[in-house]
Design a protein around this motif. Structure first.
Motif, PDB file in Angstrom:
ATOM      1  N   PRO A   1      39.945 108.751  54.378  1.00 44.67           N
ATOM      2  CA  PRO A   1      40.019 109.616  53.195  1.00 44.67           C
ATOM      3  C   PRO A   1      38.747 110.370  52.868  1.00 44.67           C
ATOM      4  O   PRO A   1      38.813 111.469  52.325  1.00 44.67           O
ATOM      5  CB  PRO A   1      40.373 108.637  52.069  1.00 44.67           C
ATOM      6  CG  PRO A   1      39.886 107.314  52.555  1.00 44.67           C
ATOM      7  CD  PRO A   1      40.040 107.332  54.041  1.00 44.67           C
ATOM      8  N   ARG A   2      37.575 109.819  53.154  1.00 43.70           N
ATOM      9  CA  ARG A   2      36.332 110.498  52.780  1.00 43.70           C
ATOM     10  C   ARG A   2      35.469 110.696  54.022  1.00 43.70           C
ATOM     11  O   ARG A   2      34.970 109.751  54.604  1.00 43.70           O
ATOM     12  CB  ARG A   2      35.557 109.696  51.724  1.00 43.70           C
ATOM     13  CG  ARG A   2      34.254 110.390  51.282  1.00 43.70           C
ATOM     14  CD  ARG A   2      33.473 109.534  50.320  1.00 43.70           C
ATOM     15  NE  ARG A   2      34.084 109.503  49.014  1.00 43.70           N
ATOM     16  CZ  ARG A   2      33.847 110.397  48.042  1.00 43.70           C
ATOM     17  NH1 ARG A   2      33.005 111.396  48.263  1.00 43.70           N
ATOM     18  NH2 ARG A   2      34.434 110.290  46.874  1.00 43.70           N
ATOM     19  N   GLN A   3      35.295 111.948  54.421  1.00 44.10           N
ATOM     20  CA  GLN A   3      34.482 112.258  55.581  1.00 44.10           C
ATOM     21  C   GLN A   3      33.013 112.305  55.200  1.00 44.10           C
ATOM     22  O   GLN A   3      32.636 112.897  54.184  1.00 44.10           O
ATOM     23  CB  GLN A   3      34.924 113.595  56.172  1.00 44.10           C
ATOM     24  CG  GLN A   3      36.372 113.632  56.637  1.00 44.10           C
ATOM     25  CD  GLN A   3      36.684 112.590  57.699  1.00 44.10           C
ATOM     26  OE1 GLN A   3      35.921 112.418  58.647  1.00 44.10           O
ATOM     27  NE2 GLN A   3      37.805 111.889  57.541  1.00 44.10           N
ATOM     28  N   LEU A   4      32.168 111.676  56.034  1.00 46.27           N
ATOM     29  CA  LEU A   4      30.737 111.592  55.758  1.00 46.27           C
ATOM     30  C   LEU A   4      29.906 112.410  56.731  1.00 46.27           C
ATOM     31  O   LEU A   4      28.685 112.494  56.581  1.00 46.27           O
ATOM     32  CB  LEU A   4      30.280 110.127  55.819  1.00 46.27           C
ATOM     33  CG  LEU A   4      30.955 109.170  54.836  1.00 46.27           C
ATOM     34  CD1 LEU A   4      30.540 107.729  55.126  1.00 46.27           C
ATOM     35  CD2 LEU A   4      30.619 109.531  53.400  1.00 46.27           C
ATOM     36  N   GLY A   5      30.554 113.005  57.752  1.00 46.24           N
ATOM     37  CA  GLY A   5      29.841 113.799  58.732  1.00 46.24           C
ATOM     38  C   GLY A   5      29.409 112.992  59.932  1.00 46.24           C
ATOM     39  O   GLY A   5      29.241 111.770  59.863  1.00 46.24           O
TER      40      GLY A   5
ATOM     41  N   ALA B   1      33.486 104.810  62.056  1.00 39.63           N
ATOM     42  CA  ALA B   1      33.588 105.919  62.999  1.00 39.63           C
ATOM     43  C   ALA B   1      34.690 105.612  64.010  1.00 39.63           C
ATOM     44  O   ALA B   1      34.602 104.615  64.729  1.00 39.63           O
ATOM     45  CB  ALA B   1      32.259 106.158  63.702  1.00 39.63           C
ATOM     46  N   GLU B   2      35.702 106.475  64.028  1.00 39.69           N
ATOM     47  CA  GLU B   2      36.756 106.399  65.034  1.00 39.69           C
ATOM     48  C   GLU B   2      36.655 107.553  66.021  1.00 39.69           C
ATOM     49  O   GLU B   2      37.326 107.558  67.049  1.00 39.69           O
ATOM     50  CB  GLU B   2      38.127 106.420  64.351  1.00 39.69           C
ATOM     51  CG  GLU B   2      38.351 105.235  63.418  1.00 39.69           C
ATOM     52  CD  GLU B   2      39.675 105.310  62.680  1.00 39.69           C
ATOM     53  OE1 GLU B   2      40.251 106.418  62.598  1.00 39.69           O
ATOM     54  OE2 GLU B   2      40.125 104.273  62.179  1.00 39.69           O
ATOM     55  N   VAL B   3      35.812 108.548  65.691  1.00 39.92           N
ATOM     56  CA  VAL B   3      35.591 109.715  66.542  1.00 39.92           C
ATOM     57  C   VAL B   3      34.091 109.957  66.651  1.00 39.92           C
ATOM     58  O   VAL B   3      33.302 109.448  65.856  1.00 39.92           O
ATOM     59  CB  VAL B   3      36.287 110.969  65.961  1.00 39.92           C
ATOM     60  CG1 VAL B   3      37.803 110.764  65.890  1.00 39.92           C
ATOM     61  CG2 VAL B   3      35.731 111.313  64.584  1.00 39.92           C
ATOM     62  N   ASP B   4      33.691 110.762  67.652  1.00 42.03           N
ATOM     63  CA  ASP B   4      32.287 111.102  67.791  1.00 42.03           C
ATOM     64  C   ASP B   4      31.948 112.301  66.906  1.00 42.03           C
ATOM     65  O   ASP B   4      32.790 112.785  66.134  1.00 42.03           O
ATOM     66  CB  ASP B   4      31.929 111.335  69.258  1.00 42.03           C
ATOM     67  CG  ASP B   4      32.626 112.548  69.871  1.00 42.03           C
ATOM     68  OD1 ASP B   4      33.129 113.417  69.118  1.00 42.03           O
ATOM     69  OD2 ASP B   4      32.664 112.647  71.115  1.00 42.03           O
TER      70      ASP B   4
ATOM     71  N   GLU C   1      25.499 107.452  71.844  1.00 38.56           N
ATOM     72  CA  GLU C   1      24.179 107.150  71.316  1.00 38.56           C
ATOM     73  C   GLU C   1      24.161 107.405  69.820  1.00 38.56           C
ATOM     74  O   GLU C   1      24.693 108.411  69.349  1.00 38.56           O
ATOM     75  CB  GLU C   1      23.140 108.028  72.006  1.00 38.56           C
ATOM     76  CG  GLU C   1      21.706 107.645  71.717  1.00 38.56           C
ATOM     77  CD  GLU C   1      20.743 108.449  72.567  1.00 38.56           C
ATOM     78  OE1 GLU C   1      20.265 107.915  73.590  1.00 38.56           O
ATOM     79  OE2 GLU C   1      20.490 109.626  72.214  1.00 38.56           O
ATOM     80  N   LEU C   2      23.552 106.478  69.098  1.00 40.84           N
ATOM     81  CA  LEU C   2      23.399 106.592  67.649  1.00 40.84           C
ATOM     82  C   LEU C   2      21.908 106.507  67.345  1.00 40.84           C
ATOM     83  O   LEU C   2      21.265 105.497  67.634  1.00 40.84           O
ATOM     84  CB  LEU C   2      24.161 105.456  66.954  1.00 40.84           C
ATOM     85  CG  LEU C   2      24.205 105.461  65.434  1.00 40.84           C
ATOM     86  CD1 LEU C   2      24.962 106.679  64.918  1.00 40.84           C
ATOM     87  CD2 LEU C   2      24.862 104.197  64.911  1.00 40.84           C
ATOM     88  N   ARG C   3      21.362 107.601  66.770  1.00 47.89           N
ATOM     89  CA  ARG C   3      19.925 107.682  66.506  1.00 47.89           C
ATOM     90  C   ARG C   3      19.654 107.700  65.008  1.00 47.89           C
ATOM     91  O   ARG C   3      20.041 108.640  64.310  1.00 47.89           O
ATOM     92  CB  ARG C   3      19.334 108.950  67.122  1.00 47.89           C
ATOM     93  CG  ARG C   3      19.193 108.924  68.614  1.00 47.89           C
ATOM     94  CD  ARG C   3      18.569 110.218  69.146  1.00 47.89           C
ATOM     95  NE  ARG C   3      18.298 110.088  70.562  1.00 47.89           N
ATOM     96  CZ  ARG C   3      17.144 109.665  71.064  1.00 47.89           C
ATOM     97  NH1 ARG C   3      16.152 109.366  70.247  1.00 47.89           N
ATOM     98  NH2 ARG C   3      16.977 109.557  72.370  1.00 47.89           N
ATOM     99  N   PHE C   4      18.978 106.663  64.534  1.00 49.13           N
ATOM    100  CA  PHE C   4      18.482 106.661  63.167  1.00 49.13           C
ATOM    101  C   PHE C   4      17.086 107.285  63.182  1.00 49.13           C
ATOM    102  O   PHE C   4      16.194 106.773  63.878  1.00 49.13           O
ATOM    103  CB  PHE C   4      18.405 105.240  62.611  1.00 49.13           C
ATOM    104  CG  PHE C   4      19.736 104.588  62.398  1.00 49.13           C
ATOM    105  CD1 PHE C   4      20.443 104.767  61.211  1.00 49.13           C
ATOM    106  CD2 PHE C   4      20.284 103.773  63.381  1.00 49.13           C
ATOM    107  CE1 PHE C   4      21.665 104.150  61.013  1.00 49.13           C
ATOM    108  CE2 PHE C   4      21.512 103.149  63.194  1.00 49.13           C
ATOM    109  CZ  PHE C   4      22.203 103.340  62.006  1.00 49.13           C
TER     110      PHE C   4
ATOM    111  N   PRO D   1      24.664 111.109  63.462  1.00 45.33           N
ATOM    112  CA  PRO D   1      25.879 111.420  64.236  1.00 45.33           C
ATOM    113  C   PRO D   1      26.012 110.552  65.482  1.00 45.33           C
ATOM    114  O   PRO D   1      25.011 110.122  66.077  1.00 45.33           O
ATOM    115  CB  PRO D   1      25.702 112.892  64.608  1.00 45.33           C
ATOM    116  CG  PRO D   1      24.219 113.119  64.550  1.00 45.33           C
ATOM    117  CD  PRO D   1      23.697 112.202  63.491  1.00 45.33           C
ATOM    118  N   LEU D   2      27.251 110.300  65.869  1.00 47.12           N
ATOM    119  CA  LEU D   2      27.553 109.587  67.100  1.00 47.12           C
ATOM    120  C   LEU D   2      27.721 110.616  68.214  1.00 47.12           C
ATOM    121  O   LEU D   2      28.691 111.380  68.237  1.00 47.12           O
ATOM    122  CB  LEU D   2      28.856 108.796  66.930  1.00 47.12           C
ATOM    123  CG  LEU D   2      28.736 107.351  66.454  1.00 47.12           C
ATOM    124  CD1 LEU D   2      30.093 106.840  66.010  1.00 47.12           C
ATOM    125  CD2 LEU D   2      28.195 106.463  67.562  1.00 47.12           C
TER     126      LEU D   2
END
Length: 416
Positions: free
Chosen positions: A252-256, A297-300, A313-316, A411-412
């Motif tokens: 329901p709520r997209q966070l980007g 996250a269900e999508v990249d 890859e997930l970069r903080f 982002p993923l």
């Protein structure tokens, strides 16, 4: 009544069924002192007003709870308040994170006892249903009113993997108790009416009596109207479509960046019946966002479904780790059954308490999500080989940047 009306009524009442299914799956057949709830161990009678505990973190073989966490040990109790109030006794938890989330039969997380909400001192909480609290005995720390007779206490206590820490948590679990106002054991037998392994979707002859019984004990939330009863034939036609809708419904709520928030509830779902039902099917037991948030996250980042045939890859960025008052973790699940992914590392989550997890020389923290070992020097969260998956970023006691949706979620990115 049209098929659309039946569909809407099933979406509205599905949380009741899922909660009653969870009660059948997670209540005890045997009381440690009073024995089995029924002489026929196959009967659906169980003990309520009794804590049960997981003594280890859940793993891939545990199937009772969908999307479980890998951070805490669970302590569960199902309250039946129809015979009067119940006292919840809790010990001194010190600085350790703990919470007892209180969910009504409609999955509204209406109250808490725990570190964030009531502190960590020894305390006694009086819980009562629609009939009122009665005489409040001395020593009660707080009185909480439940909207119905059925309440799920889902407790989470932070635990490390060491034997010494687990022993400390076990002692804290053993100190949790449910009693009557006169000090007697509150445990009582209850016929759950369900098998712990109900099929999905359930057949109409199982769904309808279960919802009827739950409605009699747990009134509709304020402001709701319900088209009920329903014809069994119409329910049989529509239930498969309802469960398929809930399995595929967009977040329901997209966070980007591929992230979305499946649970944005604080204490009550209001009129958002569809999200309430989706969470009941996929994330039952989720708490309100002041206690915990579950960005998923269900999508990249480009909107492509996450799949174990790819690497991500997930970069903080420097200074960009989650803002929490307790801790955070990233957990991996198979999409097919919402359960952990078995892997050689026995690593089902990664987070701020993972040994060896640290930012690189530039201050970035980089996580790799993939089925194959990326090799030395990488922080790896194993994904299922050749299968769709999703990840949940759990934030315990999220700070205002998250609660006000101002945090920039990294982002993923799909590699290669």
């Amino acid at each position: 009544m049209t098929d659309a009306d039946v569909h809407d009524a099933l979406v509205q009442t599905l949380p009741l069924f899922e909660m009653m299914r969870m009660r059948a799956a997670t209540t005890a057949r045997r009381h440690p002192r009073l024995g089995y709830a029924s002489e026929d161990r196959r009967a659906p009678r169980r003990w309520v007003n009794l804590f049960t505990h997981t003594r280890r973190k859940l793993g891939p073989g545990d199937r009772e709870v969908v999307s479980p966490n890998n951070d805490t040990l669970y302590s569960n109790a199902w309250l039946d308040l129809s015979a009067g109030p119940v006292l919840i006794h809790s010990p001194d938890f010190g600085s350790r994170y703990w919470t007892l989330g209180l969910l009504d039969a409609w999955t509204n997380p209406f109250a808490y006892v725990g570190r964030r909400s009531t502190g960590s001192r020894p305390q006694c909480t009086l819980m009562h249903g629609p009939d009122g609290p009665g005489r409040v005995p001395p020593g009660v720390s707080q009185v909480i009113a439940a909207p119905g007779h059925d309440v799920w206490i889902i407790g989470r206590i932070l635990a490390d993997d060491s034997a010494a820490d687990l022993a400390e948590v076990h002692a804290l679990q053993d100190a949790l108790a449910l009693r009557r106002a006169d000090g007697s054991d509150a445990a009582r037998r209850l016929d759950t009416g369900l098998d712990a392994q109900e099929p999905e979707p359930p057949p109409a002859p199982r769904f309808l009596p279960c919802v009827d019984a739950a409605l009699a004990r747990n009134p509709l939330p304020a402001g709701e109207a319900l088209a009920w009863p329903l014809e069994p034939a119409a329910v049989a036609r529509q239930l498969p479509a309802v469960y398929e809708t809930l399995r595929r419904q967009d977040q329901p709520r997209q966070l980007g960046g591929g992230w979305a928030l499946p649970v944005a509830v604080r204490s009550h779902w209001g009129d958002d019946h569809l999200t309430r039902a989706r969470v009941a099917r996929n994330l039952i037991g989720a708490l309100g966002i002041e206690e915990a948030m579950y960005p998923t996250a269900e999508v990249d980042a480009d909107g492509r479904p996450l799949h174990g045939s790819q690497a991500y890859e997930l970069r903080f960025p420097p200074g960009g780790l989650p803002r929490v008052g307790a801790f955070w973790s990233l957990t991996m699940y198979r999409r097919s059954d919402c359960l952990f992914v078995d892997n050689p590392l026995r690593r089902y989550s990664i987070g701020d308490r993972t040994p060896g997890l640290r930012p690189g020389p530039g201050g970035e923290l980089v996580l790799r999500l993939q089925a194959q070992d990326p090799g030395p020097g990488h922080h790896w969260l194993p994904a299922p080989a050749g299968e769709p998956f999703y990840v949940v970023l759990r934030l315990y006691q999220p700070q205002e940047e998250h609660l006000q949706f101002r945090y920039a979620y990294p982002p993923l990115h799909r590699l290669g």
